[in-house]
Design a protein around this motif. Structure first.
Motif, PDB file in Angstrom:
ATOM      1  N   ASN A   1     -10.903  47.240  43.451  1.00 24.16           N
ATOM      2  CA  ASN A   1      -9.415  46.600  43.427  1.00 24.16           C
ATOM      3  C   ASN A   1      -9.691  45.569  42.769  1.00 24.16           C
ATOM      4  O   ASN A   1      -9.907  44.369  43.017  1.00 24.16           O
ATOM      5  CB  ASN A   1      -8.892  45.958  44.502  1.00 24.16           C
ATOM      6  N   SER A   2      -9.225  45.385  41.526  1.00 26.20           N
ATOM      7  CA  SER A   2     -10.108  44.338  40.511  1.00 26.20           C
ATOM      8  C   SER A   2      -9.271  42.758  40.047  1.00 26.20           C
ATOM      9  O   SER A   2      -9.772  41.633  39.933  1.00 26.20           O
ATOM     10  CB  SER A   2      -9.982  44.276  39.157  1.00 26.20           C
ATOM     11  N   SER A   3      -7.396  43.094  41.144  1.00 30.23           N
ATOM     12  CA  SER A   3      -6.965  41.947  41.893  1.00 30.23           C
ATOM     13  C   SER A   3      -7.043  41.392  42.769  1.00 30.23           C
ATOM     14  O   SER A   3      -6.174  40.947  43.601  1.00 30.23           O
ATOM     15  CB  SER A   3      -5.489  42.217  40.598  1.00 30.23           C
ATOM     16  N   TRP A   4      -8.294  41.716  43.579  1.00 32.39           N
ATOM     17  CA  TRP A   4      -8.864  40.956  45.126  1.00 32.39           C
ATOM     18  C   TRP A   4      -8.651  39.946  45.628  1.00 32.39           C
ATOM     19  O   TRP A   4      -7.955  39.283  46.732  1.00 32.39           O
ATOM     20  CB  TRP A   4     -10.297  41.469  45.357  1.00 32.39           C
ATOM     21  N   ASP A   5      -8.021  39.209  44.654  1.00 33.92           N
ATOM     22  CA  ASP A   5      -7.818  37.461  44.868  1.00 33.92           C
ATOM     23  C   ASP A   5      -6.622  37.775  44.180  1.00 33.92           C
ATOM     24  O   ASP A   5      -6.745  35.586  44.478  1.00 33.92           O
ATOM     25  CB  ASP A   5      -9.769  36.222  44.467  1.00 33.92           C
ATOM     26  N   GLY A   6      -5.887  37.390  43.782  1.00 36.11           N
ATOM     27  CA  GLY A   6      -4.744  37.630  43.458  1.00 36.11           C
ATOM     28  C   GLY A   6      -4.649  36.379  42.209  1.00 36.11           C
ATOM     29  O   GLY A   6      -3.477  36.098  41.719  1.00 36.11           O
ATOM     30  N   PHE A   7      -5.998  36.239  41.211  1.00 34.14           N
ATOM     31  CA  PHE A   7      -5.615  35.880  39.689  1.00 34.14           C
ATOM     32  C   PHE A   7      -5.940  36.708  38.819  1.00 34.14           C
ATOM     33  O   PHE A   7      -7.009  37.511  39.029  1.00 34.14           O
ATOM     34  CB  PHE A   7      -7.009  34.502  40.067  1.00 34.14           C
ATOM     35  N   LYS A   8      -5.889  35.868  37.437  1.00 30.57           N
ATOM     36  CA  LYS A   8      -6.253  37.104  36.448  1.00 30.57           C
ATOM     37  C   LYS A   8      -6.741  36.006  36.014  1.00 30.57           C
ATOM     38  O   LYS A   8      -7.392  35.008  36.061  1.00 30.57           O
ATOM     39  CB  LYS A   8      -4.913  36.795  35.182  1.00 30.57           C
TER      40      LYS A   8
ATOM     41  N   TYR B   1     -11.903  29.652  49.577  1.00 30.07           N
ATOM     42  CA  TYR B   1     -13.865  29.205  49.017  1.00 30.07           C
ATOM     43  C   TYR B   1     -13.956  31.118  47.698  1.00 30.07           C
ATOM     44  O   TYR B   1     -14.018  30.377  46.759  1.00 30.07           O
ATOM     45  CB  TYR B   1     -14.548  29.481  49.793  1.00 30.07           C
ATOM     46  N   PHE B   2     -13.012  32.005  47.932  1.00 30.85           N
ATOM     47  CA  PHE B   2     -14.174  32.890  47.563  1.00 30.85           C
ATOM     48  C   PHE B   2     -12.825  33.575  47.068  1.00 30.85           C
ATOM     49  O   PHE B   2     -11.876  34.410  46.864  1.00 30.85           O
ATOM     50  CB  PHE B   2     -14.271  33.924  48.076  1.00 30.85           C
ATOM     51  N   HIS B   3     -12.681  33.263  44.808  1.00 35.01           N
ATOM     52  CA  HIS B   3     -11.874  33.615  43.870  1.00 35.01           C
ATOM     53  C   HIS B   3     -12.644  33.443  42.673  1.00 35.01           C
ATOM     54  O   HIS B   3     -13.677  32.560  42.994  1.00 35.01           O
ATOM     55  CB  HIS B   3     -10.330  32.982  44.323  1.00 35.01           C
ATOM     56  N   ARG B   4     -11.973  34.034  42.227  1.00 33.60           N
ATOM     57  CA  ARG B   4     -12.920  33.763  40.327  1.00 33.60           C
ATOM     58  C   ARG B   4     -11.744  32.488  39.933  1.00 33.60           C
ATOM     59  O   ARG B   4     -11.454  31.046  40.376  1.00 33.60           O
ATOM     60  CB  ARG B   4     -11.857  34.375  39.629  1.00 33.60           C
ATOM     61  N   ALA B   5     -12.528  31.760  39.277  1.00 36.84           N
ATOM     62  CA  ALA B   5     -13.339  30.418  38.652  1.00 36.84           C
ATOM     63  C   ALA B   5     -11.017  30.194  38.132  1.00 36.84           C
ATOM     64  O   ALA B   5     -10.420  30.570  37.626  1.00 36.84           O
ATOM     65  CB  ALA B   5     -13.332  29.986  37.408  1.00 36.84           C
ATOM     66  N   ARG B   6     -10.571  29.444  38.644  1.00 30.52           N
ATOM     67  CA  ARG B   6      -9.298  29.042  38.087  1.00 30.52           C
ATOM     68  C   ARG B   6      -9.249  28.190  36.722  1.00 30.52           C
ATOM     69  O   ARG B   6     -10.466  27.974  36.709  1.00 30.52           O
ATOM     70  CB  ARG B   6      -8.706  28.547  39.126  1.00 30.52           C
ATOM     71  N   SER B   7      -8.312  27.909  35.858  1.00 34.67           N
ATOM     72  CA  SER B   7      -7.648  27.044  35.007  1.00 34.67           C
ATOM     73  C   SER B   7      -8.562  26.107  34.626  1.00 34.67           C
ATOM     74  O   SER B   7      -9.057  25.380  33.362  1.00 34.67           O
ATOM     75  CB  SER B   7      -6.521  27.046  34.442  1.00 34.67           C
TER      76      SER B   7
ATOM     77  N   GLY C   1     -13.520  38.576  38.245  1.00 34.71           N
ATOM     78  CA  GLY C   1     -13.474  38.726  39.429  1.00 34.71           C
ATOM     79  C   GLY C   1     -14.232  39.762  39.726  1.00 34.71           C
ATOM     80  O   GLY C   1     -14.352  40.039  41.190  1.00 34.71           O
ATOM     81  N   GLY C   2     -14.917  40.443  38.918  1.00 35.18           N
ATOM     82  CA  GLY C   2     -16.323  40.696  39.700  1.00 35.18           C
ATOM     83  C   GLY C   2     -17.518  40.694  40.481  1.00 35.18           C
ATOM     84  O   GLY C   2     -17.872  39.176  40.213  1.00 35.18           O
ATOM     85  N   ILE C   3     -18.291  41.050  42.007  1.00 35.66           N
ATOM     86  CA  ILE C   3     -18.947  40.579  42.353  1.00 35.66           C
ATOM     87  C   ILE C   3     -20.345  40.831  42.339  1.00 35.66           C
ATOM     88  O   ILE C   3     -20.609  42.472  42.139  1.00 35.66           O
ATOM     89  CB  ILE C   3     -18.252  41.130  43.536  1.00 35.66           C
ATOM     90  N   VAL C   4     -21.300  39.858  42.501  1.00 36.45           N
ATOM     91  CA  VAL C   4     -22.432  40.236  42.507  1.00 36.45           C
ATOM     92  C   VAL C   4     -22.734  39.710  43.281  1.00 36.45           C
ATOM     93  O   VAL C   4     -23.370  38.260  43.541  1.00 36.45           O
ATOM     94  CB  VAL C   4     -23.531  39.677  40.985  1.00 36.45           C
TER      95      VAL C   4
END
Length: 292
Positions: free
Chosen positions: A88-95, A215-221, A272-275
């Motif tokens: 689910n690429s939208s796991w954090d609710g961010f674009k 804490y765990f989400h992709r970078a915001r604008s 949103g990809g995880i390593v």
């Protein structure tokens, strides 16, 4: 005495010469056919190989993972809830808002007095303090510019964060977050001594999930650079977070063991990809000082 005529001898000599000439011609013809067939085989092999392989192959540096390329070659349909999805690429609710990744160094506190009567007395043992010295030195050796040093509200996590900070060349402000305190997220499967009754009595999944989302989400604008955060907290929460961010069944959290002072490194990419780079790494601690 029997005599052989001169004409007979000449005739035999001529036949022998013709036979030898024919033999040489056949040998040269066979050699020519061999080389023609050999070169034709090479040409045919090259043609077939080029038909099977792409014209332009992606090239990678020796230290570069193929993760980004392979990830971009596969798309999974996660828009249909009724259809099982691998990711689910939208796991954090961010674009995807910018290009900067977020790096996390998740540290389990050191060995502590787990048989103490109160939470305040559950401080680090002498060995636990020594373990965190190794952890801090290992983090410092990476020559990483760390942005934040966060710890839970429990004394053993605070003490561990203080020791780590002492080992860093660039000291950081300690940030306390009580939502990262130890707890029971969900009943583990298979059963391993923690039942659903225990979860109902002592668990606090809402608080733990809130800490994860924080804490765990992709970078915001508003993030304008690559970030590196150290978080010092507890094994139960940490292994639950690992399952959650990797989209593994969260009921599997108790199948993971993390040593005291170990480092788990996770990177969240801008899309949103995880390593998961390391999990429970404690190889920098001498073997006779490792505990869990």
């Amino acid at each position: 005495m029997h005599t052989v005529s001169r004409n007979s001898i000449q005739q035999r000599s001529l036949i022998s010469q013709m036979f030898i000439i024919c033999l040489h011609l056949m040998q040269r013809l066979l050699v020519a056919k061999f080389f023609v067939g050999f070169f034709m085989g090479i040409i045919f092999t090259v043609i077939v190989y080029n038909l099977k392989e792409p014209i332009e192959k992606p090239r990678f540096r020796p230290d570069q993972s193929k993760f980004e390329y392979e990830k971009n070659q596969q798309t999974f349909d996660d828009s249909n809830p009724s259809k099982p999805s691998i990711w689910n690429s939208s796991w954090d609710g961010f674009k995807n808002e910018n290009k900067f990744p977020r790096h996390f160094y998740l540290i389990r506190h050191g060995q502590y007095f787990d048989n103490a009567r109160t939470m305040e007395e559950m401080k680090l043992t002498l060995l636990g303090k020594e373990q965190l010295e190794y952890t801090g030195k290992r983090l410092n050796q990476t020559k990483t510019h760390f942005n934040r040093l966060i710890h839970s509200g429990m004394v053993r996590a605070f003490e561990s964060a203080v020791i780590i900070n002492q080992q860093l060349d660039s000291k950081l402000e300690l940030i306390e977050d009580k939502s990262l305190s130890e707890g029971l997220p969900v009943a583990p499967i298979p059963y391993a001594g923690i039942s659903q009754r225990d979860i109902d009595t002592y668990g606090d999944r809402a608080r733990i999930d809130g800490a994860f989302a924080k804490y765990f989400h992709r970078a915001r604008s508003d993030q304008n650079k690559e970030t590196h955060d150290i978080i010092v907290f507890h094994a139960n929460i940490l292994r639950y977070f690992i399952c959650k961010i990797m989209q593994f069944p969260v009921e599997a959290w108790l199948r993971i063991t993390l040593n005291h002072g170990s480092i788990t490194q996770i990177t969240i990419l801008s899309d949103g990809g995880i390593v998961l780079k390391t999990i429970g790494d404690s190889g920098f601690i001498p073997a006779n000082k490792v505990t869990f």
